[in-house]
Design an enzyme around this catalytic site. Sequence first.
Site, PDB file in Angstrom:
ATOM      1  N   GLU A  57      -1.070  -9.754   1.554  1.00  0.00           N
ATOM      2  CA  GLU A  57       0.099 -10.579   1.264  1.00  0.00           C
ATOM      3  C   GLU A  57      -0.266 -12.058   1.222  1.00  0.00           C
ATOM      4  O   GLU A  57      -1.130 -12.510   1.980  1.00  0.00           O
ATOM      5  CB  GLU A  57       1.182 -10.353   2.332  1.00  0.00           C
ATOM      6  CG  GLU A  57       1.741  -8.942   2.316  1.00  0.00           C
ATOM      7  CD  GLU A  57       2.872  -8.738   3.325  1.00  0.00           C
ATOM      8  OE1 GLU A  57       3.320  -9.716   3.963  1.00  0.00           O
ATOM      9  OE2 GLU A  57       3.313  -7.580   3.461  1.00  0.00           O
ATOM     10  N   LYS A  92      -4.771  -4.197  -0.580  1.00  0.00           N
ATOM     11  CA  LYS A  92      -3.700  -5.152  -0.909  1.00  0.00           C
ATOM     12  C   LYS A  92      -3.548  -6.094   0.285  1.00  0.00           C
ATOM     13  O   LYS A  92      -3.687  -5.679   1.434  1.00  0.00           O
ATOM     14  CB  LYS A  92      -2.381  -4.429  -1.190  1.00  0.00           C
ATOM     15  CG  LYS A  92      -1.199  -5.377  -1.437  1.00  0.00           C
ATOM     16  CD  LYS A  92      -0.015  -4.675  -2.062  1.00  0.00           C
ATOM     17  CE  LYS A  92       0.887  -3.962  -1.087  1.00  0.00           C
ATOM     18  NZ  LYS A  92       1.476  -4.795  -0.018  1.00  0.00           N
ATOM     19  N   GLU A  95       7.752  -8.717  -4.695  1.00  0.00           N
ATOM     20  CA  GLU A  95       8.797  -8.045  -3.907  1.00  0.00           C
ATOM     21  C   GLU A  95      10.043  -8.911  -3.768  1.00  0.00           C
ATOM     22  O   GLU A  95       9.954 -10.086  -3.404  1.00  0.00           O
ATOM     23  CB  GLU A  95       8.255  -7.687  -2.510  1.00  0.00           C
ATOM     24  CG  GLU A  95       9.323  -7.007  -1.643  1.00  0.00           C
ATOM     25  CD  GLU A  95       8.783  -6.287  -0.413  1.00  0.00           C
ATOM     26  OE1 GLU A  95       7.554  -6.241  -0.217  1.00  0.00           O
ATOM     27  OE2 GLU A  95       9.625  -5.773   0.343  1.00  0.00           O
ATOM     28  N   ASP A 134       1.643  -0.822   4.612  1.00  0.00           N
ATOM     29  CA  ASP A 134       1.849  -0.991   6.056  1.00  0.00           C
ATOM     30  C   ASP A 134       3.314  -0.746   6.430  1.00  0.00           C
ATOM     31  O   ASP A 134       3.669  -0.745   7.611  1.00  0.00           O
ATOM     32  CB  ASP A 134       1.342  -2.357   6.553  1.00  0.00           C
ATOM     33  CG  ASP A 134       2.067  -3.522   5.900  1.00  0.00           C
ATOM     34  OD1 ASP A 134       2.879  -3.302   4.978  1.00  0.00           O
ATOM     35  OD2 ASP A 134       1.799  -4.675   6.302  1.00  0.00           O
ATOM     36  N   ASP A 141      -3.169  -1.164   2.292  1.00  0.00           N
ATOM     37  CA  ASP A 141      -2.770  -2.502   2.776  1.00  0.00           C
ATOM     38  C   ASP A 141      -3.662  -2.976   3.907  1.00  0.00           C
ATOM     39  O   ASP A 141      -3.958  -2.206   4.829  1.00  0.00           O
ATOM     40  CB  ASP A 141      -1.344  -2.418   3.353  1.00  0.00           C
ATOM     41  CG  ASP A 141      -0.288  -2.919   2.398  1.00  0.00           C
ATOM     42  OD1 ASP A 141      -0.632  -3.603   1.414  1.00  0.00           O
ATOM     43  OD2 ASP A 141       0.904  -2.621   2.641  1.00  0.00           O
TER      44      ASP A 141
HETATM   45  O1  KIV Z   1       3.948  -1.677   2.677  1.00  0.00           O
HETATM   46  C1  KIV Z   1       4.501  -1.343   1.619  1.00  0.00           C
HETATM   47  O2  KIV Z   1       5.030  -0.231   1.475  1.00  0.00           O
HETATM   48  C2  KIV Z   1       4.506  -2.308   0.530  1.00  0.00           C
HETATM   49  C3  KIV Z   1       5.412  -2.032  -0.625  1.00  0.00           C
HETATM   50  C4  KIV Z   1       6.788  -2.380  -0.221  1.00  0.00           C
HETATM   51  C5  KIV Z   1       4.989  -2.736  -1.845  1.00  0.00           C
HETATM   52  O3  KIV Z   1       3.843  -3.291   0.599  1.00  0.00           O
END
Ligand code: KIV
Length: 275
Positions: free
Chosen positions: A120, A118, A187, A49, A88
Amino acid sequence: MSAQDDIKRLTAPDIRARKGGQPIVCLTSYHAHTARLLDRHCDLILVGDSLGMVMHGLETTVPVTLDMMILQGLAVMRGSKRALVVVDLPFGSYEASKEQAFMSAARVMKETGCGAIKLEGGRRMADTIAFLVERGVPVMGHIGLTPQSINTIGSFRAQGREEAHWGPIEDDARAVSEAGAFSAVIEAVAEPLARRITANIAIPTVGIGGSVACDGQILVLEDMHGLSPRVPKFVRRYGDLGPAIESAVAAYAADVRSRAFPSPEHVYPMRTKGK
Ligand code: KIV
């Protein structure tokens, strides 16, 4: 069937099996053509994202929508054949309930064909991760600095720089692993903490500003090429495309202004009738 058609795409279990083995190469991509360039070299391509900041000039990832992720996820799937593509889930598409998370993840997987999503969050997302995995959604976790929480954490500062703050981050890592995630991004956490988490959890860790000891590494493609307006301190530059693009554009502008820009007559020569 061409040789290209025989290429087998990596899966979430393939990445999971790399714990403690050969380091996992990961990069972000948001387009078909960059995905094509990355595909031969990367095990995992993340449609992050971060596209909100990198492609759209947003200040944070908070305004990114599920539709934006699906559009770019589809492009990356079209451009790649081998790497596992992870998309994401954006802010607001999964936090309200496990059911909301499943509906968003299912939409992303059906509409893009990607191999995993993915999201968070550590302990607070553990039940959701378990719910998704039980229902056929491979999940990559993301702990440490979680940019979607910028409005509660206040800044993009590294996490765990004092040993006294390590406990909750370690608990997050363990929760994500025990909930069934196949891997976790760590991260911007202090190096010894990222190293310790990697040694202590069962799934591969993928560091971004973490530790060389992580099971894999990820960078934002535009950051490593000097194409992002704001690049985190830990990013190593592997190219400097910003100035290269600007000087090519300046040369083009000068050609146009001085009428040195080539006319297309040599490309499309006039045909003479009868010849
Ligand atoms: O959104 C993204 O690019 C990420 C990376 C920083 C791992 O989550």
